[in-house]
Design a protein around this motif. Structure first.
Motif, PDB file in Angstrom:
ATOM      1  N   PHE A  85       0.827  -1.202   0.000  1.00  0.00           N
ATOM      2  CA  PHE A  85       0.000   0.000   0.000  1.00  0.00           C
ATOM      3  C   PHE A  85       0.864   1.256   0.000  1.00  0.00           C
ATOM      4  O   PHE A  85       0.632   2.197  -0.775  1.00  0.00           O
ATOM      5  N   LEU A  86       1.904   1.287   0.832  1.00  0.00           N
ATOM      6  CA  LEU A  86       2.763   2.463   0.918  1.00  0.00           C
ATOM      7  C   LEU A  86       3.520   2.689  -0.392  1.00  0.00           C
ATOM      8  O   LEU A  86       3.676   3.831  -0.844  1.00  0.00           O
ATOM      9  N   SER A  87       3.989   1.600  -1.014  1.00  0.00           N
ATOM     10  CA  SER A  87       4.716   1.727  -2.280  1.00  0.00           C
ATOM     11  C   SER A  87       3.819   2.294  -3.370  1.00  0.00           C
ATOM     12  O   SER A  87       4.268   3.089  -4.211  1.00  0.00           O
ATOM     13  N   GLU A  88       2.564   1.883  -3.377  1.00  0.00           N
ATOM     14  CA  GLU A  88       1.630   2.368  -4.395  1.00  0.00           C
ATOM     15  C   GLU A  88       1.117   3.766  -4.072  1.00  0.00           C
ATOM     16  O   GLU A  88       0.867   4.570  -4.971  1.00  0.00           O
ATOM     17  N   ARG A  89       0.977   4.058  -2.785  1.00  0.00           N
ATOM     18  CA  ARG A  89       0.457   5.362  -2.357  1.00  0.00           C
ATOM     19  C   ARG A  89       1.495   6.468  -2.549  1.00  0.00           C
ATOM     20  O   ARG A  89       1.182   7.586  -2.948  1.00  0.00           O
ATOM     21  N   PHE A  90       2.763   6.160  -2.278  1.00  0.00           N
ATOM     22  CA  PHE A  90       3.842   7.147  -2.393  1.00  0.00           C
ATOM     23  C   PHE A  90       4.951   6.581  -3.288  1.00  0.00           C
ATOM     24  O   PHE A  90       6.037   6.237  -2.810  1.00  0.00           O
ATOM     25  N   PRO A  91       4.700   6.469  -4.612  1.00  0.00           N
ATOM     26  CA  PRO A  91       5.649   5.790  -5.503  1.00  0.00           C
ATOM     27  C   PRO A  91       6.945   6.561  -5.748  1.00  0.00           C
ATOM     28  O   PRO A  91       7.979   5.962  -6.011  1.00  0.00           O
ATOM     29  N   ASN A  92       6.906   7.887  -5.649  1.00  0.00           N
ATOM     30  CA  ASN A  92       8.087   8.696  -5.964  1.00  0.00           C
ATOM     31  C   ASN A  92       8.350   9.725  -4.875  1.00  0.00           C
ATOM     32  O   ASN A  92       7.416  10.290  -4.293  1.00  0.00           O
ATOM     33  N   SER A  93       9.621   9.966  -4.623  1.00  0.00           N
ATOM     34  CA  SER A  93      10.000  10.992  -3.651  1.00  0.00           C
ATOM     35  C   SER A  93      10.231  12.318  -4.352  1.00  0.00           C
ATOM     36  O   SER A  93      10.609  12.352  -5.531  1.00  0.00           O
ATOM     37  N   VAL A  94      10.013  13.412  -3.642  1.00  0.00           N
ATOM     38  CA  VAL A  94      10.286  14.744  -4.178  1.00  0.00           C
ATOM     39  C   VAL A  94      11.774  15.025  -3.969  1.00  0.00           C
ATOM     40  O   VAL A  94      12.247  15.022  -2.823  1.00  0.00           O
ATOM     41  N   PRO A  95      12.542  15.226  -5.033  1.00  0.00           N
ATOM     42  CA  PRO A  95      13.990  15.420  -4.898  1.00  0.00           C
ATOM     43  C   PRO A  95      14.351  16.519  -3.901  1.00  0.00           C
ATOM     44  O   PRO A  95      13.767  17.611  -3.915  1.00  0.00           O
ATOM     45  N   LYS A  96      15.283  16.184  -3.001  1.00  0.00           N
ATOM     46  CA  LYS A  96      15.857  17.129  -2.026  1.00  0.00           C
ATOM     47  C   LYS A  96      14.868  17.599  -0.956  1.00  0.00           C
ATOM     48  O   LYS A  96      15.205  18.457  -0.125  1.00  0.00           O
ATOM     49  N   SER A  97      13.623  17.080  -0.985  1.00  0.00           N
ATOM     50  CA  SER A  97      12.659  17.515   0.040  1.00  0.00           C
ATOM     51  C   SER A  97      13.039  16.907   1.394  1.00  0.00           C
ATOM     52  O   SER A  97      13.519  15.786   1.474  1.00  0.00           O
ATOM     53  N   LYS A  98      12.796  17.643   2.467  1.00  0.00           N
ATOM     54  CA  LYS A  98      13.241  17.223   3.792  1.00  0.00           C
ATOM     55  C   LYS A  98      12.252  17.701   4.838  1.00  0.00           C
ATOM     56  O   LYS A  98      11.747  18.823   4.758  1.00  0.00           O
ATOM     57  N   ILE A  99      11.958  16.831   5.837  1.00  0.00           N
ATOM     58  CA  ILE A  99      11.051  17.216   6.914  1.00  0.00           C
ATOM     59  C   ILE A  99      11.664  16.837   8.264  1.00  0.00           C
ATOM     60  O   ILE A  99      12.593  16.025   8.328  1.00  0.00           O
TER      61      ILE A  99
END
Length: 313
Positions: free
Chosen positions: A207-221
């Protein structure tokens, strides 16, 4: 006892899906209990709260429906027990969040009116039905008995299109009490629009892989403080995995040494094999070097998100 919520006779599939979102059905029970291999509780929550796109019925579900009459008739042929087909969506009077869509009803010589449930399974899953019934189906029929108040269920299965089996399952009050509690808690999440907590199942990871398939480059929290405990849990588990992996490899190496050139070894009732296996694989490195245009034409680029934990610099 149950009340009739809707007639499902000639009901379009998309309308039937909408009705199912008004509560928890029998096939949802294993998901709520966290034992479903294909769907996580969070994914089910998103479905019930209208956050997932419409999906057509898959091939397995389609053929299961098409073969339902055949399975029903074969059961009557083999047992002499007549099955009444039901086309109703039922709702529990005591627990309105519990719904049931039965494949049929029949009469047991001791318990009287009971449930009939028809299943189909591929030949690959034949082992799951050897002197047993898969856990997800046990929960499904116990859920149905919770809704209807019936004392038993005949469950039948056609395996691989050529093996037919049936069993009778008695009502289990302990399982039913557990289902009522867990499904009630889950339905509270649905009504409050608050997702349930993720677990460690493969379905949750999918579910997590399908829900969030790509990361936003250089984003940080900045993660919450609770992440510290989870990181410790993750690292401790990795240490345990590494330890057991090394122990496993050591045992494997020593057994291979005992086998030597032999393919099979026996001890007590165990069979140890170390077989030679030949496979043909495409040499992508050579193909790319000698035929770069052809390689580029047929190469598929895939992406995934790699998870790791490191010490910050």
């Amino acid at each position: 006892m149950a009340v009739i919520l809707a007639s499902t006779e000639n009901m379009p599939y998309d309308e039937w899906l909408d009705w199912r979102k008004k509560g928890i059905g029998g096939s949802d029970a294993s998901v709520v209990c966290g034992i479903n291999r294909y769907k996580s509780p969070v994914e089910l929550w998103m479905d019930k709260t209208n956050q997932l796109p419409y999906q057509e019925a898959g091939e397995a579900a389609y053929w299961g429906t098409q073969l339902e009459d055949l399975v029903r008739n074969e059961f009557t042929k083999r047992t002499g027990i007549k099955v009444k087909q039901t086309n109703q969506l039922l709702q529990s009077e005591d627990y309105p969040f519990m719904l049931a869509n039965l494949d049929g009803e029949c009469i047991h010589p001791v318990y009287g009116k009971c449930i009939f449930e028809a299943k189909t399974a591929s030949a690959y899953k034949a082992g799951e039905w050897d002197d047993a019934i898969p856990d997800e189906y046990i929960l499904q029929v116990q859920h149905y008995m919770a809704v209807t108040g019936y004392k038993g269920t005949y469950i039948t299965v056609l395996i691989g299109g050529n093996t037919f089996r049936w069993k009778f399952i008695e009502r289990d009050e302990e399982i039913i009490s557990m289902l009522i509690q867990l499904e009630g808690d889950f339905w509270n999440y649905v009504q409050a629009m608050v997702p349930p907590q993720l677990d460690g199942s493969e379905a949750a990871a999918k579910f997590l892989s399908e829900r969030f398939p790509n990361s936003v480059p250089k984003s940080k929290i900045k993660l919450p403080d609770t992440a510290v405990e989870l990181i410790q849990q993750y690292e401790d588990a990795c240490d345990d995995v590494n330890q057991y992996t090394e122990q496993k490899q050591e045992a494997e190496n020593l057994l291979k040494q005992m086998l030597g050139d032999n393919e099979i070894g026996t001890v007590d009732d165990r069979l140890v094999t170390w077989k030679s296996v030949s496979q043909e694989r495409l040499d992508g490195k050579t193909l790319k070097a000698e035929h770069p245009t052809l390689y580029k034409k047929y190469a598929n680029q895939t992406s995934y998100r790699r998870f790791s934990i490191k010490t910050a610099m």
